[in-house]
Scaffold this active site. Structure first.
Site, PDB file in Angstrom:
ATOM      1  N   ARG A 147       0.857  -1.189   0.000  1.00  9.08           N
ATOM      2  CA  ARG A 147       0.000   0.000   0.000  1.00  9.08           C
ATOM      3  C   ARG A 147       0.890   1.235   0.000  1.00  9.08           C
ATOM      4  NH1 ARG A 147      -3.962   2.329   4.739  1.00  9.08           N
ATOM      5  NH2 ARG A 147      -2.030   3.395   5.301  1.00  9.08           N
ATOM      6  N   TYR A 159      -2.868  11.267   6.051  1.00 15.74           N
ATOM      7  CA  TYR A 159      -3.141   9.947   6.584  1.00 15.74           C
ATOM      8  C   TYR A 159      -2.166   8.951   5.961  1.00 15.74           C
ATOM      9  CZ  TYR A 159      -4.911   5.325   6.799  1.00 15.74           C
ATOM     10  OH  TYR A 159      -4.982   3.994   6.975  1.00 15.74           O
ATOM     11  N   ASP A 217      -5.213   3.868  -0.154  1.00 12.93           N
ATOM     12  CA  ASP A 217      -6.375   4.107   0.717  1.00 12.93           C
ATOM     13  C   ASP A 217      -6.774   5.578   0.629  1.00 12.93           C
ATOM     14  OD1 ASP A 217      -8.239   4.157   2.722  1.00 12.93           O
ATOM     15  OD2 ASP A 217      -6.989   3.171   4.226  1.00 12.93           O
ATOM     16  N   HIS A 219      -9.328   6.796   2.342  1.00 11.40           N
ATOM     17  CA  HIS A 219      -9.816   7.110   3.686  1.00 11.40           C
ATOM     18  C   HIS A 219     -11.030   8.039   3.699  1.00 11.40           C
ATOM     19  CE1 HIS A 219      -8.433   6.658   7.990  1.00 11.40           C
ATOM     20  NE2 HIS A 219      -8.152   5.504   7.431  1.00 11.40           N
ATOM     21  N   GLU A 243      -9.028   1.999  -2.016  1.00  6.39           N
ATOM     22  CA  GLU A 243      -9.825   1.697  -0.819  1.00  6.39           C
ATOM     23  C   GLU A 243     -10.573   2.925  -0.304  1.00  6.39           C
ATOM     24  OE1 GLU A 243      -7.280   0.253   2.255  1.00  6.39           O
ATOM     25  OE2 GLU A 243      -8.734   0.703   3.816  1.00  6.39           O
ATOM     26  N   GLU A 269     -14.180  -1.173   6.032  1.00  6.76           N
ATOM     27  CA  GLU A 269     -13.526  -1.339   7.339  1.00  6.76           C
ATOM     28  C   GLU A 269     -14.354  -0.738   8.473  1.00  6.76           C
ATOM     29  OE1 GLU A 269      -9.768   0.639   6.399  1.00  6.76           O
ATOM     30  OE2 GLU A 269     -10.292   2.245   7.764  1.00  6.76           O
ATOM     31  N   ARG A 290     -13.795  -5.283   2.978  1.00  6.27           N
ATOM     32  CA  ARG A 290     -12.745  -4.816   3.903  1.00  6.27           C
ATOM     33  C   ARG A 290     -13.100  -5.019   5.367  1.00  6.27           C
ATOM     34  NH1 ARG A 290      -8.070  -3.997   4.271  1.00  6.27           N
ATOM     35  NH2 ARG A 290      -7.885  -1.883   5.035  1.00  6.27           N
ATOM     36  N   GLU A 346      -4.495  -7.499   4.906  1.00  4.74           N
ATOM     37  CA  GLU A 346      -3.665  -6.375   5.358  1.00  4.74           C
ATOM     38  C   GLU A 346      -2.877  -6.836   6.586  1.00  4.74           C
ATOM     39  OE1 GLU A 346      -5.951  -3.081   6.850  1.00  4.74           O
ATOM     40  OE2 GLU A 346      -4.282  -1.688   6.658  1.00  4.74           O
ATOM     41  N   TRP A 409     -11.796  12.168   7.972  1.00  4.19           N
ATOM     42  CA  TRP A 409     -10.407  11.784   8.182  1.00  4.19           C
ATOM     43  C   TRP A 409     -10.215  10.352   7.772  1.00  4.19           C
ATOM     44  CZ3 TRP A 409      -7.619   8.118  10.809  1.00  4.19           C
ATOM     45  CH2 TRP A 409      -6.212   8.320  10.795  1.00  4.19           C
TER      46      TRP A 409
HETATM   47  O1  KDG Z   1      -8.709   2.944  13.579  1.00  7.23           O
HETATM   48  C1  KDG Z   1      -8.591   3.456  12.299  1.00  7.23           C
HETATM   49  C2  KDG Z   1      -7.633   2.609  11.508  1.00  7.23           C
HETATM   50  O2  KDG Z   1      -8.004   1.273  11.611  1.00  7.23           O
HETATM   51  C3  KDG Z   1      -7.574   3.002  10.052  1.00  7.23           C
HETATM   52  O3  KDG Z   1      -7.119   4.320   9.969  1.00  7.23           O
HETATM   53  C4  KDG Z   1      -6.651   2.070   9.279  1.00  7.23           C
HETATM   54  O4  KDG Z   1      -7.627   2.747   7.205  1.00  7.23           O
HETATM   55  C5  KDG Z   1      -6.946   1.966   7.839  1.00  7.23           C
HETATM   56  C6  KDG Z   1      -6.397   0.803   7.118  1.00  7.23           C
HETATM   57  O5  KDG Z   1      -6.748   0.646   5.956  1.00  7.23           O
HETATM   58  O6  KDG Z   1      -5.639   0.043   7.705  1.00  7.23           O
HETATM   59 MG    MG Z   2      -8.318   1.870   5.376  1.00 10.29          MG
END
Ligand code: KDG
Ligand code: MG
Length: 409
Positions: A147, A159, A217, A219, A243, A269, A290, A346, A409
């Site tokens: 990643r 991030y 990612d 996010h 992602e 996630e 995810r 992951e 975020w």
């Molecule tokens: O608690 C938040 C994290 O799990 C996140 O920021 C991690 O996006 C994430 C990832 O893909 O591992």
């Molecule tokens: Mg993520």
């Protein structure tokens, strides 16, 4: 067999973890992960005050009945706190069943469909040379898929590159939840990000060639049309997945993204139940699930959602940052080993302090993860070690735009 105790252990070796330990009248114990990053004590309280009394005297073998009872009898359904608490119970009961049977949990789920789980690691850097170093380090450690996250010119923080790593220049490979009484504020500019990311992937492909599967990612930071634009602009670099390109609550957004790009999409996630995935799977709007066993109600529902996804050739990409504890990671590794439609796992290695508390049969070699062959989940909690790491309040950061508006975020 009867459940005689359900204890909640909160410990903080490098970061906070909430673990449920279920004990039976035959002295067999099972562990479950209930860690919800930044909101840990809410789940610990839910377990202690509301679920532990319901578990006493139940037969630990009745996993499905216990899951349905905890899910339906509360009347209030879903949500990360409830589902992390139910997940911990579900994992602990699978752990007990495995120990009673003398088999690792993946054997109870149908046996191994592969020899190991292909993983991806997190490479990041403030600039290209630092990113390239991080990629090389991961390749040397055996990772076969990577990643990529980098800082964006003009944005102070991004991030994937933690504030502490940015200031110290250290490799960033752990989660950005910061210990303290208040969360850190970060800044964000989507237009600058959209201009920058394709240049990074172009540089990485030029340096490392076409073969390495690369992931990214987003996010939850883009609008649907911005995500469509990014997906399109990344097509020449052949991503394994993009992602969380848009905020996960709005699932209709993925229709628009999908109409514009063939970059594979991964999401989920922050999802808690199969209902969050229902439309996305049925309409084939994503390519990878995810979910993490910990935030999705445990092993039982994770196996079910993957069986549903298999009808549509959608594969797994379970969430595995360090806030998923070694117990949660083991739980989903057993599922990943057993299902046919596994995609990738992951994997961010836990710290030495974390590994001193959670003794694991899980192993990582040459880029592949295996949960090991110990009966149950293959994780034991060293309670003496756990007691040495006291809980510390921690928060994930949050974003503001240049004009002060709060952003995802
Ligand atoms: O608690 C938040 C994290 O799990 C996140 O920021 C991690 O996006 C994430 C990832 O893909 O591992
Ligand atoms: Mg993520």
């Amino acid at each position: 067999m009867k459940i005689t105790a359900a204890d909640v252990i909160v410990t903080s070796p490098s970061r906070n973890f909430v673990t449920l330990k279920i004990t039976t009248d035959e002295g067999i114990t099972g562990l479950g992960d209930a860690t919800l990053n930044g909101r840990e004590l809410a789940v610990a309280t839910y377990l202690k005050e509301h679920l532990a009394p319901l578990l006493l005297n139940r037969d630990p073998h009745n996993i499905e009945d216990t899951w349905q009872f905890l899910y339906r009898s509360s009347y209030w359904r879903r949500g990360p706190v409830t589902m992390a608490a139910i997940a911990a119970v579900d994992m602990a009961l699978w752990d007990i069943k495995g120990k009673v049977a003398g088999l690792p949990v993946y054997q109870l789920l149908g046996g191994a469909s592969r020899t190991g789980l292909r993983t991806y690691g997190h490479a990041s850097g403030r600039d290209l040379p630092e990113l390239f170093d991080s990629i090389r380090e991961h390749l040397e450690e055996g990772y076969k898929s990577i990643r990529i996250q980098t800082s964006v010119p003009g944005i102070k923080s991004l991030y994937g590159v933690a504030a502490q790593a940015q200031s110290s220049g250290e490799r960033y490979d752990y989660e950005p939840a910061g210990r303290g009484d208040l969360p850190t504020e970060e800044d964000w500019d989507t237009r600058a990000y959209l201009r920058h990311v394709p240049t990074v992937f172009e540089a990485v492909r030029n340096e490392f060639g076409p073969e390495i599967p690369l992931l990214h990612d987003g996010h939850h930071r883009m609008t649907p049309i911005q995500a469509a634009k990014l997906g399109k602009s990344l097509e020449p670099y052949d991503l394994y997945w993009l992602e969380d390109c848009t905020p996960a609550e709005n699932q209709d957004a993925l229709r628009l993204v999908r109409q514009h790009t063939t970059t594979p999409l991964a999401i989920g996630e922050v999802f808690n139940t199969v209902y969050d995935f229902q439309t996305l799977i049925r309409e084939q709007l994503i390519d990878y699930v995810r979910a993490a066993s910990t935030h999705f109600g445990g092993i039982s529902p994770l196996k079910k959602v993957m069986d549903y996804a298999a009808l549509y050739q959608i594969r797994s990409g379970f969430h595995g940052p360090t806030d998923v504890s070694p117990v949660g990671l083991a739980a989903q590794s057993h599922v990943g080993l057993a299902i046919h439609n596994f995609g990738i796992q992951e994997y961010m290695e836990h710290s030495e302090a974390t590994n001193s508390v959670f003794e694991q049969s899980l192993n990582f070699a040459d880029g592949y993860l295996h949960p090991g062959d110990k009966p149950g989940l293959g994780v034991e909690l060293n309670e003496e070690a756990a007691a040495r790491f006291e809980y510390q309040r921690a928060y994930l950061p949050y974003n503001r735009l240049a004009d002060g508006t709060v952003h995802d975020w």
